[in-house]
Design an enzyme around this catalytic site. Structure first.
Site, PDB file in Angstrom:
ATOM      1  N   TYR A  85     -17.923  10.770 -14.311  1.00 31.85           N
ATOM      2  CA  TYR A  85     -18.022  12.503 -15.156  1.00 31.85           C
ATOM      3  C   TYR A  85     -17.011  12.340 -16.217  1.00 31.85           C
ATOM      4  CZ  TYR A  85     -22.096  14.324 -12.700  1.00 31.85           C
ATOM      5  OH  TYR A  85     -22.668  14.125 -11.584  1.00 31.85           O
ATOM      6  N   HIS A 105      -8.416  -5.355  -7.274  1.00 30.59           N
ATOM      7  CA  HIS A 105      -7.600  -4.299  -6.233  1.00 30.59           C
ATOM      8  C   HIS A 105      -9.158  -3.808  -5.364  1.00 30.59           C
ATOM      9  CE1 HIS A 105      -5.344  -2.030  -4.593  1.00 30.59           C
ATOM     10  NE2 HIS A 105      -6.379  -0.779  -3.880  1.00 30.59           N
ATOM     11  N   ARG A 123       0.646  -1.608  -0.479  1.00 32.08           N
ATOM     12  CA  ARG A 123      -0.014   0.274   0.153  1.00 32.08           C
ATOM     13  C   ARG A 123       0.948   1.382  -0.049  1.00 32.08           C
ATOM     14  NH1 ARG A 123      -4.179   0.727   4.704  1.00 32.08           N
ATOM     15  NH2 ARG A 123      -4.983  -1.295   4.227  1.00 32.08           N
TER      16      ARG A 123
END
Length: 753
Positions: free
Chosen positions: A127, A82, A36
């Site tokens: 968007y 993931h 991570r």
């Protein structure tokens, strides 16, 4: 099974809580560190970044394709590779698309992807649209050439690459930051051409020193430009040890007498800088600045205009002040903490990073060449079989037409392998022409030459290094650009002394009984004529200069200091001292002092004790103040009195209407303490607080002493005061007949001219 574990009869595993928690925390820590927070040295990516780039390549979102909705990419990443939060995944994708965050962005975004003012202001993923940039090919170009290992995804249905075969040291090019468990990383971005040149230099000379590499790598190259002002020694330190700091500051120029800021430091919000400058203007800490304008547009992405009040303003001094007091100059931490090739996190220097990355690159290129060599060998093997078939075409056709199982007979008749025979049987009739034989021989010749070249490269380390260097130079030429961040060693910025911006003028500081304070210009203020809040009234005043500190004393004997120029104006009702200071619970402010550091002041309590002290010993920068006067139990602090000279008299009055005057020289000078007895109060009366010393004043020669009781005032001139003259710690004499016995306040009035 470990000694500290056991199974009960139900088959349930049991182990000590300490063992379980220790293992669980270590597992979690290693997951955070490796999967991570920290980047891998090979491709410089964290797992989520690597999966985003790979998923986009699998979706066909190359640099030459059309943009597709970001939600589609995020969905693929989460569903296939993931299984974590979509918000975190999308934020990682946004970061790789922001040109002010990544020196060489990996994602080409269309829509609102945030701004330098507010990087988190990007639109939702439904968007925005995205595809990969040209630079992403540096990471993906060799993925299909057998260059990396593959591993199963989280549910075992697909495979994903362990690393991407980066052709350039992307780790240092784009940098990164992250916080793991017990460790963190902060890697600044760098210039592609400089790193490529350093990598080639180290490839050609493995014994190259750090100094030799730093001839190529001048320092970090930040996406937003600006300039790095740290000494070269500071840069060399973190390139050597992997840990250090550097400073970057905005770039500016003078245009028509105004300051034009043209670039901000990395990760600095221009809007935040404007707020900081505007706040200083509002609080009158920038009186030399008249106006602040943001004239940024498409043609000039960064253009902040600072208009000075006059052409006499020193613009260099002004900018140095802003560098010291705003984010126009910023300090950056460097911590080159990386997951090395052995899979362990390690802090590494520049030479070590480039050295290990070149090992990774050498392994990658070797695997690519070997993969290609194997493919060439297989193809040549097939071509050998096809050529045998063409040379014996009639016999091959006869066997195929007459035999039910021609494959084993062909293999035995012409000594062919299974792969060769299968290829012959799959050959179409149209390819049996004479021309095809010529093509086979031409392809054999070409592939044989390529095989010879590949074998030569794999056998010679020198040739392999030369190939790697050539490819690095080619990528540097294709994707490199000029340095954006200038490196100019400069002295640290100094803020303008606040006192130099403030006029040194006479002021009167007025303190009320409710602990409200205000500052008025001039010394001719009548404090009782000012307006006070309901229930509040005048308590004390001090006259001084605006650049002097105002020292307050409370009922517990603690003193506090505030700059006089920072106090609220007397046009209003002032401000509560409790908002800027932290007195003890229940404490009330008793007086205020101003003057020069060596000025002497008399401090006393109504228990009859006191001493003189220099003003400099009362000054403190602590909000909670410092204890100076030790006040006996149940006693109160009296307003302090200035000591103008050594030939003054100390005048004290008691609650029994007695007045005592004695030379100020009899009062000891002390930095702190209870003091000596100024007026004699019998022990029984003191214990019962039946008699108090109600007021004290220091009277210069020829001055007049004013005694106040409510609205009533009586005065004693210097000669009359001699009637009450005695020694310190005496009882004094009763005031004149007809005078009030409860004197509340004493004041020394200057002598008439």
């Amino acid at each position: 099974m470990p000694e500290n574990q056991e199974l009960n009869f139900e088959g349930v595993e049991r182990q000590p809580l300490r063992t379980f928690t220790e293992k669980a925390y270590l597992d979690y820590s290693m997951y955070v560190i490796l999967d991570r927070a920290l980047p891998a040295l090979g491709d410089g990516l964290k797992p989520v970044q690597r999966r985003i780039v790979y998923a986009m390549s699998e979706l066909g979102l190359s640099a030459v394709s059309k943009h597709k909705k970001s939600a589609r990419t995020v969905g693929d990443v989460l569903g296939k590779f993931h299984p974590h939060g979509d918000t975190a995944c999308y934020e990682a994708m946004v970061l790789m698309a922001q040109p002010f965050a990544y020196r060489y962005p990996l994602v080409d975004g269309q829509g609102n992807w945030g701004s330098q003012d507010d990087p988190k202001s990007f639109a939702a993923m439904r968007y925005t649209e995205a595809k990969l940039t040209r630079y992403a090919d540096v990471l993906l170009g060799e993925l299909a050439d057998g260059t990396v290992d593959w591993t199963a995804n989280f549910d075992g249905t697909l495979e994903e690459p362990v690393f991407l075969p980066a052709r350039l040291p992307n780790l240092l090019l784009n940098g990164t930051s992250g916080i793991a468990v017990g460790m963190a990383t902060d890697i600044p971005p760098h210039n592609l051409r400089e790193l490529a040149a350093a990598a080639v230099h180290l490839l050609e000379d493995s014994e190259a020193t750090l100094a030799a590499l730093m001839k190529h790598v001048k320092g970090p190259d930040l996406p937003t430009g600006a300039e790095i002002i740290s000494p070269r020694a500071d840069l060399k330190e973190f390139y050597d040890k992997g840990v250090g700091t550097f400073k970057a500051r905005a770039t500016w120029q003078i245009e028509d007498g105004n300051v034009i800021i043209t670039a901000f430091p990395y990760q600095v919000s221009p809007a935040r800088v404007q707020e900081q400058i505007a706040e200083q203007m509002r609080t009158k800490k920038l009186p030399m600045v008249e106006d602040l304008r943001d004239e940024s547009d498409h043609e000039n992405p960064t253009r902040l205009v600072i208009v000075p009040r006059s052409n006499r303003v020193d613009l260099v001094e002004l900018m140095n002040h802003l560098f010291a007091t705003t984010d126009l100059e910023r300090n950056y931490r460097v911590n080159l903490n990386i997951i090395a090739l052995d899979g362990r996190p390690r802090v590494m220097g520049l030479k070590e990073i480039l050295g290990e990355w070149l090992e990774f690159r050498t392994t990658t290129v070797t695997r690519r060449l070997q993969y290609r060599l194997d493919k060439v060998g297989k193809r040549l093997h097939i071509l050998d079989g096809l050529l045998i078939a063409f040379l014996n075409l009639d016999e091959v056709i006869r066997i195929i037409r007459r035999e039910d199982e021609p494959k084993p007979l062909l293999m035995k008749r012409f000594k062919l392998t299974d792969e060769q025979t299968e290829e012959i049987l799959n050959t179409r009739l149209r390819h049996l022409a004479r021309l095809e034989e010529m093509r086979i021989r031409e392809e054999q010749k070409t592939l044989a030459a390529e095989r010879e070249e590949l074998e030569a490269l794999l056998k010679s380390k020198a040739k392999l290094r030369k190939l790697i260097a050539t490819e690095i130079r080619a990528d540097a030429e294709a994707y490199g650009d000029e340095r954006r961040t200038k490196i100019i060693e400069r002295e640290a910025a100094q803020a303008i002394d606040e006192t130099s911006l403030i006029p040194n003028e006479p002021v009167t500081v007025v303190l009320s009984t409710g602990g409200w304070v205000r500052s008025a210009k001039g010394h001719d203020i009548e404090p009782r004529a000012l307006s006070y809040k309901s229930g509040d009234a005048f308590q004390a005043l001090a006259r001084g200069r605006s650049l002097q500190p105002a020292v307050f004393i409370d009922s517990t004997g603690r003193t506090y200091t505030l700059p006089a120029h920072s106090l609220a104006s007397a046009r209003g009702q002032g401000e509560p001292l409790s908002g800027r200071l932290d007195p003890p619970d229940g404490a009330k402010f008793a007086g205020v002092m101003m003057g020069e550091p060596e000025d002497l002041w008399l401090l006393a309590s109504d228990a009859g004790y006191g001493f003189t002290v220099r003003l400099k010993d009362l000054i403190t920068d602590r909000r909670a103040g410092k204890t100076v006067l030790n006040v006996p139990e149940n006693a109160h602090v009296l307003p302090p009195a200035p000591v103008p000279s050594a030939d003054c008299l100390v005048a004290v009055v008691s609650s029994e209407g007695k007045l005592l005057a004695f030379p100020v020289g009899e009062v000891p000078e002390m930095p702190r303490g209870k003091g000596n007895k100024l007026y004699d109060i019998p022990a029984k009366k003191a214990a019962a607080r039946a008699e108090l010393m109600t007021a004290v004043a220091v009277v210069p020669p020829k001055a007049t002493l004013a005694l106040y009781c409510g609205e009533q005032r009586k005065t004693l001139d210097w000669r009359d005061l001699q009637d009450y003259l005695g020694q310190r710690a005496q009882r004094g004499a009763v005031l004149r007949r007809g005078w009030p016995r409860q004197i509340e306040r004493l004041e020394a009035l200057p002598a008439s001219p």
